[in-house]
Motif scaffolding. Structure first.
Motif, short mmCIF file in Angstrom:
data_model
loop_
_atom_site.label_atom_id
_atom_site.label_comp_id
_atom_site.label_asym_id
_atom_site.label_seq_id
_atom_site.Cartn_x
_atom_site.Cartn_y
_atom_site.Cartn_z
N MET A 10 -3.07 11.30 -24.50
CA MET A 10 -4.48 11.05 -24.18
C MET A 10 -5.03 9.99 -25.12
O MET A 10 -4.84 10.06 -26.33
N THR A 11 -5.68 9.00 -24.56
CA THR A 11 -6.22 7.91 -25.36
C THR A 11 -7.58 8.27 -25.93
O THR A 11 -8.45 8.80 -25.22
N TYR A 12 -7.77 8.00 -27.22
CA TYR A 12 -9.06 8.27 -27.84
C TYR A 12 -9.96 7.05 -27.71
O TYR A 12 -9.57 5.94 -28.06
N THR A 13 -11.17 7.27 -27.21
CA THR A 13 -12.15 6.20 -27.06
C THR A 13 -13.28 6.44 -28.05
O THR A 13 -13.90 7.52 -28.02
N PRO A 14 -13.58 5.49 -28.93
CA PRO A 14 -14.69 5.67 -29.88
C PRO A 14 -16.00 6.00 -29.15
O PRO A 14 -16.29 5.42 -28.09
N ALA A 15 -16.76 6.93 -29.70
CA ALA A 15 -18.03 7.34 -29.11
C ALA A 15 -19.14 6.44 -29.62
O ALA A 15 -19.44 6.42 -30.83
N LEU A 16 -19.76 5.70 -28.70
CA LEU A 16 -20.86 4.78 -29.05
C LEU A 16 -22.01 5.01 -28.07
O LEU A 16 -22.27 4.18 -27.19
N PRO A 17 -22.73 6.12 -28.24
CA PRO A 17 -23.79 6.44 -27.27
C PRO A 17 -25.03 5.56 -27.37
O PRO A 17 -25.83 5.52 -26.44
N LEU A 18 -25.20 4.88 -28.50
CA LEU A 18 -26.39 4.04 -28.70
C LEU A 18 -25.97 2.59 -28.93
O LEU A 18 -24.86 2.32 -29.40
N THR A 19 -26.86 1.67 -28.64
CA THR A 19 -26.61 0.25 -28.89
C THR A 19 -27.52 -0.23 -30.02
O THR A 19 -28.30 0.53 -30.58
N GLY A 20 -27.41 -1.51 -30.35
CA GLY A 20 -28.29 -2.10 -31.35
C GLY A 20 -28.11 -1.50 -32.74
O GLY A 20 -27.08 -0.89 -33.05
N TYR A 21 -29.13 -1.65 -33.56
CA TYR A 21 -29.02 -1.19 -34.95
C TYR A 21 -28.96 0.33 -35.04
O TYR A 21 -28.32 0.88 -35.93
N ALA A 22 -29.62 1.03 -34.11
CA ALA A 22 -29.54 2.50 -34.10
C ALA A 22 -28.11 2.94 -33.83
O ALA A 22 -27.60 3.88 -34.44
N GLY A 23 -27.45 2.24 -32.92
CA GLY A 23 -26.05 2.55 -32.63
C GLY A 23 -25.15 2.25 -33.82
O GLY A 23 -24.19 2.99 -34.09
N TRP A 24 -25.46 1.17 -34.54
CA TRP A 24 -24.69 0.81 -35.73
C TRP A 24 -24.84 1.89 -36.81
O TRP A 24 -23.85 2.30 -37.43
N ALA A 25 -26.05 2.37 -37.01
CA ALA A 25 -26.29 3.41 -38.02
C ALA A 25 -25.52 4.68 -37.67
O ALA A 25 -24.93 5.33 -38.54
N LEU A 26 -25.48 5.04 -36.38
CA LEU A 26 -24.74 6.22 -35.94
C LEU A 26 -23.23 6.02 -36.13
O LEU A 26 -22.53 6.92 -36.60
N LEU A 27 -22.75 4.84 -35.78
CA LEU A 27 -21.33 4.55 -35.96
C LEU A 27 -20.94 4.64 -37.43
O LEU A 27 -19.88 5.19 -37.77
N LYS A 28 -21.78 4.12 -38.30
CA LYS A 28 -21.49 4.18 -39.74
C LYS A 28 -21.38 5.63 -40.21
O LYS A 28 -20.51 5.96 -41.02
N ARG A 29 -22.26 6.49 -39.71
CA ARG A 29 -22.25 7.90 -40.14
C ARG A 29 -21.00 8.63 -39.65
O ARG A 29 -20.53 9.56 -40.30
N THR A 30 -20.49 8.24 -38.50
CA THR A 30 -19.37 8.97 -37.89
C THR A 30 -18.04 8.22 -38.00
O THR A 30 -17.02 8.71 -37.50
N MET A 31 -18.05 7.07 -38.67
CA MET A 31 -16.88 6.20 -38.64
C MET A 31 -15.63 6.85 -39.20
O MET A 31 -14.53 6.74 -38.62
N ALA A 32 -15.73 7.54 -40.33
CA ALA A 32 -14.55 8.14 -40.95
C ALA A 32 -13.88 9.14 -40.01
O ALA A 32 -12.65 9.14 -39.85
N VAL A 33 -14.68 9.98 -39.37
CA VAL A 33 -14.14 10.98 -38.46
C VAL A 33 -13.55 10.33 -37.22
O VAL A 33 -12.46 10.69 -36.76
#
Length: 266
Positions: free
Chosen positions: A1-24
């Motif tokens: 099964m292929t893992y697809t990164p979860a990016l539910p938001l765009t723009g800077y809000a999406g970037w902030a969320l990605l930063k918080r969840t990036m390690a996991v």
């Protein structure tokens, strides 16, 4: 099964969320069987490679190698990559040295086929050196398949601090930015440079991008990006301006959002 990164938001809000969840997210991405098999194969086989021809002849090794330098699109260009790998990084007239995209020079330097009688593939630390870069860049590529602006932001965050810390002149650093398509894209959007910018003489491009950086970021020097806060400011402007561009083409229903986004740049 292929893992697809979860990016539910765009723009800077999406970037902030990605930063918080990036390690996991990166851990889950790298745990995929195909990636672990490719990494195990690379560890087992790369020490047997002593020439550029041997490397390009093994597609699995080449896939990891090119992925480590963001050059995965060159996987089928075996002859070209072999010539790059055989290039001297000391000779300014060599193929790798002359190309404007310095990722090719970094590739040639990392392997050392054109510089040393014994290539760097024989070093015990070499496999992990390449695999660390492969893991970072391959995750960025997976993110980019969902949202290319996020990939560009990740690349800028990783590369700008290293570029800023180099001992080369400011002009040389800016020319590096202008010759690096991902970094150039971030700066062009963040600074609001016109579409005609790329048609200017390269010296005029240098003058304009430095002037815009001075006016909008507070400094016209790449050295400012040794400070993580300066990198964050650039990425913020890049992502907000990218959203503005998207909303600007969405019609009148997006006018309120567009106005709010524009206020963030003041």
């Amino acid at each position: 099964m292929t893992y697809t990164p979860a990016l539910p938001l765009t723009g800077y809000a999406g970037w902030a969320l990605l930063k918080r969840t990036m390690a996991v997210q990166q851990k889950a991405y790298l745990a995929q069987p195909q990636i672990t098999r490719d990494e195990d194969y690379f560890k087992a086989k790369i020490g047997q490679v002593k020439t550029a021809e041997q490397l390009v002849s093994d597609r699995r090794l080449l896939k990891v190698t090119l992925g480590a330098f963001g050059l995965e699109s060159d996987l089928n260009s075996k002859f070209f990559i072999q010539k790059i790998l055989e290039s001297s990084t000391i000779d300014p007239s060599s193929l790798a040295s002359r190309l404007s995209d310095k990722k090719y020079l970094q590739l040639a330097s990392a392997f050392g086929f054109g510089d040393y009688s014994t290539p760097r593939t024989q070093l015990s630390t070499f496999p992990q050196e390449i695999l660390s870069s492969y893991e970072t860049r391959s995750f960025e590529t997976a993110v980019g398949e969902q949202n290319d602006n996020m990939r560009l932001a990740m690349n800028a965050e990783r590369e700008l601090g290293k570029l800023a810390a180099k001992s080369s002149s400011e002009n040389t650093k800016w020319f590096t930015v202008l010759g690096d398509t991902p970094l150039r894209t971030v700066f062009e959007k963040a600074l609001g440079l016109p579409t005609s910018f790329g048609q200017l003489d390269v010296d005029k491009q240098l003058d304009m991008i430095r002037q815009k950086a001075e006016a909008q970021l507070g400094s016209g020097a790449i050295a400012q990006f040794t400070d993580a806060g300066a990198v964050t400011k650039l990425i913020h402007r890049f992502l907000v301006r990218s959203e503005i561009s998207q909303y600007a083409t969405s019609g009148s229903s997006a006018q309120t959002a567009l106005t709010l986004l524009q206020s963030r740049l003041r």
